[in-house]
Design an enzyme around this catalytic site. Structure first.
Site, mmCIF file in Angstrom:
data_model
loop_
_atom_site.group_PDB
_atom_site.id
_atom_site.type_symbol
_atom_site.label_atom_id
_atom_site.label_comp_id
_atom_site.label_asym_id
_atom_site.label_seq_id
_atom_site.Cartn_x
_atom_site.Cartn_y
_atom_site.Cartn_z
ATOM 1 N N ARG A 52 0.881 -0.938 0.013
ATOM 2 C CA ARG A 52 -0.015 0.137 0.008
ATOM 3 C C ARG A 52 0.957 1.337 -0.199
ATOM 4 O O ARG A 52 1.276 1.649 1.027
ATOM 5 C CB ARG A 52 -1.003 -0.057 1.025
ATOM 6 C CG ARG A 52 -1.934 1.243 1.440
ATOM 7 C CD ARG A 52 -2.632 1.215 2.555
ATOM 8 N NE ARG A 52 -3.643 2.303 2.916
ATOM 9 C CZ ARG A 52 -3.096 3.383 3.464
ATOM 10 N NH1 ARG A 52 -2.059 3.383 3.875
ATOM 11 N NH2 ARG A 52 -4.076 4.377 3.430
ATOM 12 N N SER A 123 -12.823 -3.461 1.200
ATOM 13 C CA SER A 123 -13.135 -2.779 2.770
ATOM 14 C C SER A 123 -14.616 -2.549 2.721
ATOM 15 O O SER A 123 -15.176 -2.140 1.895
ATOM 16 C CB SER A 123 -12.536 -1.324 2.505
ATOM 17 O OG SER A 123 -11.243 -1.594 2.231
ATOM 18 N N LYS A 152 -3.713 6.169 8.153
ATOM 19 C CA LYS A 152 -4.410 6.801 7.048
ATOM 20 C C LYS A 152 -5.247 7.961 7.173
ATOM 21 O O LYS A 152 -5.994 7.992 8.106
ATOM 22 C CB LYS A 152 -5.572 5.541 6.770
ATOM 23 C CG LYS A 152 -6.659 5.737 5.706
ATOM 24 C CD LYS A 152 -7.484 4.312 5.455
ATOM 25 C CE LYS A 152 -8.746 4.568 4.678
ATOM 26 N NZ LYS A 152 -8.366 5.067 3.189
HETATM 27 C C1 LIG Z 1 -7.010 -5.278 4.928
HETATM 28 C C2 LIG Z 1 -7.549 -3.964 4.550
HETATM 29 N N1 LIG Z 1 -8.600 -3.609 4.818
HETATM 30 C C3 LIG Z 1 -9.050 -2.202 4.498
HETATM 31 C C4 LIG Z 1 -8.255 -1.269 3.975
HETATM 32 C C5 LIG Z 1 -8.624 -0.042 3.401
HETATM 33 O O1 LIG Z 1 -8.756 0.217 2.059
HETATM 34 P P1 LIG Z 1 -9.388 1.561 1.693
HETATM 35 O O2 LIG Z 1 -10.591 1.842 2.449
HETATM 36 O O3 LIG Z 1 -9.633 1.502 0.162
HETATM 37 O O4 LIG Z 1 -8.291 2.756 1.894
HETATM 38 P P2 LIG Z 1 -6.713 2.760 1.387
HETATM 39 O O5 LIG Z 1 -5.904 1.749 2.233
HETATM 40 O O6 LIG Z 1 -6.859 2.527 0.072
HETATM 41 O O7 LIG Z 1 -6.355 4.041 1.791
HETATM 42 C C6 LIG Z 1 -7.016 -2.119 3.577
HETATM 43 N N2 LIG Z 1 -6.248 -1.301 2.674
HETATM 44 N N3 LIG Z 1 -6.687 -3.211 3.656
HETATM 45 C C1 TZP Z 2 -5.337 1.152 5.662
HETATM 46 C C2 TZP Z 2 -6.371 1.520 6.741
HETATM 47 N N1 TZP Z 2 -7.647 1.108 6.281
HETATM 48 C C3 TZP Z 2 -8.329 1.423 7.648
HETATM 49 S S1 TZP Z 2 -7.375 1.666 8.988
HETATM 50 C C4 TZP Z 2 -5.957 1.649 7.797
HETATM 51 C C5 TZP Z 2 -4.421 1.943 8.579
HETATM 52 C C6 TZP Z 2 -4.101 0.771 9.389
HETATM 53 O O1 TZP Z 2 -2.707 1.179 9.861
HETATM 54 P P1 TZP Z 2 -2.318 1.071 11.470
HETATM 55 O O2 TZP Z 2 -2.089 -0.331 11.859
HETATM 56 O O3 TZP Z 2 -0.997 1.789 11.661
HETATM 57 O O4 TZP Z 2 -3.336 1.775 12.360
#
Ligand SMILES: Cc1ncc(COP(=O)(O)OP(=O)(O)O)c(N)n1
Ligand code: TZP
Ligand code: MG
Length: 228
Positions: A52, A123, A152
């Site tokens: 990511r 998600s 995020k």
């Molecule tokens: C395992 C997992 N779950 C949720 C997310 C979040 O996806 P999204 O809402 O598209 O946000 P971004 O990660 O794209 O900013 C994830 N990446 N992985």
């Molecule tokens: C990608 C993403 N989607 C929902 S929360 C998140 C960030 C998770 O990162 P952390 O484990 O550092 O809280």
């Protein structure tokens, strides 16, 4: 496909195993080179990896593709599947094991049509989103943020582990992974609420000892507490 995924759509039981200790990472999340962070996390026992590349200083273009290919190769050497966040083109170009998309990304049904039997994670924040993702071909759902997160910028409000229990109680049986602010201290609560595993960025990538951080998370997500 490689990474221990095999041919055809992934079986739900295998997916649940892979979700147990799921590392999400990109270069903006790492203090060290992401390959070194990933290698230490693989040593510690991560079961699934998502690339990511988002946030301040995120790579683009050829450097992005080169890093993705490097991280994928490390995962292949250990038999750990490697998914790409958001970018279906990149996933297909490097022959990744799958893709994770959210509600604001390319529609899940269209991604499923493009990636064939590769793993599709989606998600979801509500029962309606979860139910639609199941119909549109998701192999697992990412549920969160469960707790507050600094990783995020556009994260929605944290819902706590209760959202996982609600989804299970309302009949969602697809593999689920909790994400957002999860640590070794809270991972057990996430599993007990109905998740099959925990997806983690900072508790792994910013740990002083990445290998040990993963090993601790793995231990606290001891299997068998989930499914319905
Ligand atoms: C395992 C997992 N779950 C949720 C997310 C979040 O996806 P999204 O809402 O598209 O946000 P971004 O990660 O794209 O900013 C994830 N990446 N992985
Ligand atoms: C990608 C993403 N989607 C929902 S929360 C998140 C960030 C998770 O990162 P952390 O484990 O550092 O809280
Ligand atoms: Mg996304």
């Amino acid at each position: 496909m490689s990474g221990g995924v095999g041919s055809g759509r992934i079986a739900a039981d295998r997916m649940r195993q892979l979700l147990r200790t799921y590392l999400v990472l990109g270069s903006p999340n790492c203090r060290d080179h992401p390959l070194r962070v990933l290698e230490a996390a693989l040593d510690g026992g991560v079961t699934l990896v998502q690339f990511r590349e988002k946030g301040p200083g995120a790579l683009t273009g050829e450097p992005l593709r080169a890093l993705a290919a490097q991280l994928l190769a490390a995962c292949r050497r250990r038999g750990v599947p490697f998914l790409v966040n958001d970018d279906v083109e990149l996933a297909l170009a490097i022959h990744a094991d799958g893709v994770h998309v959210g509600q604001e990304d390319e529609a899940a049904a269209r991604v499923r049509a493009r990636i064939g039997d590769r793993i599709l994670g989606v998600s979801a924040h509500t029962f309606a989103e979860a139910e639609a993702a199941v119909r549109h071909g998701a192999d697992y759902l990412g549920i969160g943020p469960i707790y507050p997160t600094a990783s995020k910028a556009d994260a929605k409000a944290p819902q706590g582990p209760a959202i996982l229990r609600e989804l299970r109680d309302r009949g969602i049986t697809l593999p689920l992974v909790g994400i957002g602010g999860i640590t070794a201290e809270t991972a057990g609560d996430v599993i007990r609420a109905g998740a099959d595993g925990v997806a983690v960025i900072s508790a792994i990538t910013l740990a002083d000892d990445v290998r040990q951080a993963v090993a601790q998370l793995y231990a606290t997500t001891d299997a068998g507490t989930s499914t319905t």
